[in-house]
Design a protein around this motif. Sequence first.
Motif, mmCIF file in Angstrom:
data_model
loop_
_atom_site.group_PDB
_atom_site.id
_atom_site.type_symbol
_atom_site.label_atom_id
_atom_site.label_comp_id
_atom_site.label_asym_id
_atom_site.label_seq_id
_atom_site.Cartn_x
_atom_site.Cartn_y
_atom_site.Cartn_z
ATOM 1 N N ILE A 169 0.836 -1.199 0.000
ATOM 2 C CA ILE A 169 0.000 0.000 0.000
ATOM 3 C C ILE A 169 0.872 1.251 0.000
ATOM 4 N N GLY A 227 -0.503 -1.345 -4.687
ATOM 5 C CA GLY A 227 -1.521 -1.969 -3.851
ATOM 6 C C GLY A 227 -2.606 -1.010 -3.414
ATOM 7 N N ARG A 267 -6.456 -1.679 -4.256
ATOM 8 C CA ARG A 267 -7.433 -1.679 -3.164
ATOM 9 C C ARG A 267 -8.611 -0.773 -3.502
ATOM 10 N N THR A 317 -10.775 -2.416 -6.167
ATOM 11 C CA THR A 317 -11.576 -3.488 -5.577
ATOM 12 C C THR A 317 -12.741 -2.916 -4.774
ATOM 13 N N GLU A 318 -12.469 -1.873 -3.989
ATOM 14 C CA GLU A 318 -13.523 -1.230 -3.202
ATOM 15 C C GLU A 318 -14.622 -0.658 -4.090
ATOM 16 N N SER A 325 -9.300 -7.093 -8.932
ATOM 17 C CA SER A 325 -7.846 -6.933 -8.905
ATOM 18 C C SER A 325 -7.183 -8.288 -8.730
ATOM 19 N N TYR A 372 -3.641 -10.198 -7.719
ATOM 20 C CA TYR A 372 -2.434 -9.929 -6.944
ATOM 21 C C TYR A 372 -1.431 -11.076 -7.080
#
Length: 291
Positions: free
Chosen positions: A172, A185, A189, A192-193, A198, A200
């Motif tokens: 992150i 990241g 994130r 995805t939210e 996503s 990884y």
Amino acid sequence: MTQIITALSEISDRYQALFVDLWGCVHDGVRAIPSAVRALQTYRSAGGIVVLVTNSPKPRAGVEAQLGEFGVSDDAWDTIATSGDSARSAMFRGAVGEKVYFMGEEARDADFFKPLGLLDNPVDIQRVPLAQADGIVCCGPFDPMADPDVNRADFLYAKQKDMKLLCANPDIVVDRGDTREWCAGALARLYTEMGGESLYFGKPHPPIYDLARRRLAALGKEIAGTDILAIGDGAQTDIKGAMGEDIDSLFISGGLAASETKTSHQPDPDLLNAYLEREMSAPTFAIGHLR
């Protein structure tokens, strides 16, 4: 309960191999951390194997070159597994399509698109504008100091087109010297939210640990998980990944969590425990800095 130790040598003879994070543990993004380099040299001189396991989006050769620039001597490690190599392999297998929209810093991340030379019939990857893309390849933000939310409009468009986002670095944030920067990241994130998908390939996700074990096998070493110690400063990457792989871990509190744990030489025990509880993290051991 996490055991606080004062030196790697207190526990190193229990393990045949180390999976060692780089940023915040072996270097600070600018220069090597001398005590960490010495600890790894000492461990290797006693017969241990050091695998550098990094969420860098760079290929292995790029990370090796960077280590030299930072002053990390090559007798401190045996081999390298990078998130970038795992993600590149997936990209050339077509994980996000043939036409991809690239997010990252051109000068730093251009090598991500160099052919692997390891795959039969790799996908012919073409970099295109977002409006023409099948998916997104994210090595990091265009501007590591900008809030990830600046990408919201593009991500909304991508989500509506059902694009997948390949995240080459699940970190992150990272500290480059005294400056904190956003990593890929953070963008994944956000995507995805927002309801996007996503993919990884770095810590804490399984592909990079599979790659690290393949790197060990290439050295002629088949080492059980009980004989491997993971070392890192990321509770949600290094330690979470180790817990998922059921291997022991050593948390470096003087990296990303230095302020929360008041680590100068060693962490404050109460603050360390409070931090780990908040992060729902349970490393086997902890130390202020790798030494």
